[in-house]
Scaffold this active site. Sequence first.
Site, PDB file in Angstrom:
ATOM      1  N   ASN B  73     -47.548   5.240   5.293  1.00 50.93           N
ATOM      2  CA  ASN B  73     -47.497   5.096   6.746  1.00 50.93           C
ATOM      3  C   ASN B  73     -48.284   3.865   7.156  1.00 50.93           C
ATOM      4  O   ASN B  73     -49.220   3.433   6.477  1.00 50.93           O
ATOM      5  CB  ASN B  73     -48.073   6.341   7.430  1.00 50.93           C
ATOM      6  CG  ASN B  73     -49.581   6.329   7.480  1.00 50.93           C
ATOM      7  OD1 ASN B  73     -50.170   5.849   8.445  1.00 50.93           O
ATOM      8  ND2 ASN B  73     -50.220   6.834   6.440  1.00 50.93           N
ATOM      9  N   ASN B 131     -64.089   8.282   9.092  1.00 50.81           N
ATOM     10  CA  ASN B 131     -62.937   7.707   8.418  1.00 50.81           C
ATOM     11  C   ASN B 131     -63.303   6.339   7.868  1.00 50.81           C
ATOM     12  O   ASN B 131     -63.205   5.330   8.564  1.00 50.81           O
ATOM     13  CB  ASN B 131     -61.752   7.645   9.395  1.00 50.81           C
ATOM     14  CG  ASN B 131     -60.508   7.103   8.743  1.00 50.81           C
ATOM     15  OD1 ASN B 131     -60.563   6.465   7.700  1.00 50.81           O
ATOM     16  ND2 ASN B 131     -59.370   7.348   9.379  1.00 50.81           N
ATOM     17  N   CYS B 134     -59.117   4.490   5.846  1.00 46.37           N
ATOM     18  CA  CYS B 134     -57.781   4.035   6.252  1.00 46.37           C
ATOM     19  C   CYS B 134     -57.548   2.588   5.779  1.00 46.37           C
ATOM     20  O   CYS B 134     -58.299   1.697   6.158  1.00 46.37           O
ATOM     21  CB  CYS B 134     -57.655   4.140   7.761  1.00 46.37           C
ATOM     22  SG  CYS B 134     -56.019   3.682   8.330  1.00 46.37           S
ATOM     23  N   THR B 200     -55.635   7.301   1.827  1.00 46.15           N
ATOM     24  CA  THR B 200     -54.395   6.788   1.236  1.00 46.15           C
ATOM     25  C   THR B 200     -54.652   5.522   0.431  1.00 46.15           C
ATOM     26  O   THR B 200     -55.656   4.841   0.600  1.00 46.15           O
ATOM     27  CB  THR B 200     -53.361   6.495   2.327  1.00 46.15           C
ATOM     28  OG1 THR B 200     -53.960   5.619   3.278  1.00 46.15           O
ATOM     29  CG2 THR B 200     -52.915   7.763   3.012  1.00 46.15           C
ATOM     30  N   CYS B 351     -38.266  10.766 -28.891  1.00 38.83           N
ATOM     31  CA  CYS B 351     -39.121  10.636 -30.066  1.00 38.83           C
ATOM     32  C   CYS B 351     -38.736   9.372 -30.838  1.00 38.83           C
ATOM     33  O   CYS B 351     -39.592   8.620 -31.305  1.00 38.83           O
ATOM     34  CB  CYS B 351     -38.985  11.862 -30.959  1.00 38.83           C
ATOM     35  SG  CYS B 351     -40.138  11.838 -32.353  1.00 38.83           S
ATOM     36  N   CYS B 375     -44.892  14.409 -37.346  1.00 34.18           N
ATOM     37  CA  CYS B 375     -45.139  14.658 -35.920  1.00 34.18           C
ATOM     38  C   CYS B 375     -46.621  14.457 -35.610  1.00 34.18           C
ATOM     39  O   CYS B 375     -47.489  14.981 -36.302  1.00 34.18           O
ATOM     40  CB  CYS B 375     -44.719  16.082 -35.554  1.00 34.18           C
ATOM     41  SG  CYS B 375     -45.114  16.516 -33.844  1.00 34.18           S
TER      42      CYS B 375
END
Lengths: 457, 430
Positions: B73, B131, B134, B200, B351, B375
């Site tokens: 956003n 805050n 931001c 964010t 694999c 493996c």
Amino acid sequence: MTSNATPLEQAQSPWREIAESERLERELHDRKPQLSSGNAVAEANRCLYCHDAPCIKACPTGIDIPTFIRKIATGNLSGSARVILDANILGLSCARVCPTEVLCEGDCVYNHLDQPPIQIGKLQRVATEHAYARGERFFERGEPNGRRVALVGAGPASLACAHELARLGYLCTIFEKRDLPGGLNSTGVAPYKLHLEDSLRELEYILGIGGITLQTGVEVGGEVGLEALASDFDAVFIGFGLGEDGFMGVEGEDAAGVHGAVAFIERLKTEPGFSVAGVRSAAIIGGGNTAIDCVRELRGLGVPRVQMIYRRDEATMSGYAHEWTYAKAEGVQGVFHAQPLGFVVEAGQVRGVECARTRVEEGSGRLVVDAGEPFVVEADLVLLAIGQSKLGSLLADIEGIQLDRGRVVVDPATGQTGDPRFFAGGDCANGGKEVVNAAAEGKRAARGIHAWLDARG
Amino acid sequence: MADLTSRFAGITSPNPFWLASAPPTNTGEQIMRAFDAGWGGAVWKTIGQPIINVTSRFGAVHYGRSRVIGFNNIELISDRPTEVNFKEIYEVKKRYPKHAVIASLMVESREEWRDMIKRSIDAGADGLELNFGCPHGMCERGMGSAVGQEPAVCEEITRWAVEDSTIPVIIKLTPNTGDINEPAEAALRGGAHALSLINTIKSIIGVDIYKATPQPQVRGASTNGGYCGPAVKPIALHMVAQLARNPLVNVPISGIGGVETWQDAVEFLMLGATNVQVCTSVMHYGYRIVEDMIEGMERFMREQGYATLEDMIGLATPKYKEWGELDLNYELIAHIDEEKCIGCQLCHTACWDAAHQCIHLREDTRVPYVDTHECIGCNLCQIVCPVPDCITMLEVDNGKPQVTWQDYADALARGETLPAGKHTSQTALS
């Protein structure tokens, strides 16, 4: 424009006229409508993108299905269509007419995970329609190599063969006895899968590669002999399909209202004004896919009562189980263990099929007809779907070509017949399979012709 | 019934599910509906000098059939007058006294901070969230992540707030920093009562390739925004865990970043968060998702024998170690359940192309098999397998002692070699 523009455009006008006319098949609508683009992307994203995918192996033309589906998921619809059409130039019709339930979708690994298989046919349709709508072409005619091939019959096998040959630089001439080309895609496929105009749309797309001349209304064996073709051309491909409907040879078969199934479907698909109005009750004799197509078509056209008469039980029908399931859901009834003996005819019009009960003899497993009282399946329309004649006899003059119960015997790797000048594919060689088999066999023969001529030098 | 009551820095709420400061907490009316739906608390959409937003504001990453695995956003803080926000905080708190209402604040000068803090307290807020995170729009004006990225500024403003506040001060941290410990320790030096993270991540969500324009577009242009949603959860878990195991961090942590289900919340709690904050999944599905978060967590706690949230908090933190502390001799091998396998062979491809070339194909069956000697137990096959529980990783008893890289390196320094790794000696494989 391509070199065959003139013959193609000349030929187009009668097709267009028929395609645009009012024909009964137009009342039968698509049973599997096209996916919206959003649904197509969602479905494409379900594909697991298997290694060495079973769906590819189940496709007679070996389309790289996970690759074309991934391209739908990425929004590369044109690339998706290219992958499909590269393997099978009849990808547009196959997307609609293939029995995917027993081919690619039948082998989707999701079937082992209690989840519905990927809707491969519907995705193929989205991609091919996208390319057709934009007029996108992916393959060019090859550098002319001076070789010419004659193809007999303008059905899927010959079209696939001719297109592949055109890519390799051949000049092709297709001879079609009907005025309407396309073979069973035009005259035989159930209308709720494919309409005539879509078959012709595909045909024109295929011919659009250039280098392919189509001669309709020319019956090989009549005015043009096979031997003559073989000497005029470098090779001949035989893709003339199957012959007339088989009949039982019993009394009353010539009454009004009794038809061969394939001929009847051809009329409802191609004959302007043909109608089944007034038919109250129809009976179809047979248990194969043609029989099931007929019953579904007649129900779809509003015939109130439609019954299928078959000698054995439901489980032994040769028609696809999934198609028969749909038919039953649509209100078709089966009359099993019934052997038609003759017809009830009133004033020249059929009114019913007289049948005897059959049973399977214990031990031997043979089907035997009960001696008991016959019964009548009432019907004012009766279609016989008990097989078509084989056309192998048309090849009787060509000494080297071998036949097996009327089928043309070919080399499974090359499609070559016993006479090396002749190749064959499609129903005349396989006895009557799917469009996708014809497409595969036509392409195989093209490769076979090319290899043979190259080797011959 | 397990007790979901959350106690966070002295703030009690009926459950640990808070709405993060974001569009879902823009108004009192929204927050009251959220509380009715079951949310335990809400951090008000950041209040500061009202701003003007642009259109459009949001972008998302869709993957396959899944929409919004990531979200970004370019919306700024509240565009509503501060007095309206404080009046509504008062109204909400009056009607929902048991729910946590946190005022998120972002201003510049000390005077502004003092004013905002006083008005928040007067309105009845249970706590303050500063805050400092931001990463778009506000940071260019010297606020938001511009504060979080400068430890000295972070410490200073935290100190102002703590001095002026009578309610808990939570510092919301930005992940747009090299080491999350630095701003966290700065906030703690300033006296913060709690930390919340992550805000964010600075991002460009995508480009419209047909218009050669980044998204979301504002009259043919765009700007960097803040990235969040399910895709960021692993980043958030890591940062929360880093702080949880930092001995200097002795305050509660509010975990934020991609929480959508009760399992997500349990993960945050186990890595040291005391509660969680949620935004993107509410933007996608609405407040109603909290119903299953509550029920799912309560059922999980009851089944697992956790009576209170405190019983779970930080359980996984001690197991978050440095790579050099892991056992080099722990051995796993892949096992394919032949009955469950559907034959897609994705494990073979993965694999073969991207792992250790030890899953092979056979004639006559589509079920691949594992060369257990080769493996290396990497998990890739299990990850790509579409069938639940078809590929499992089996522990091998190889009889080897536990050897960490640290042990190994120490031994090397002494001129010794310790047995470490799969192919260093005979293993107990048949």
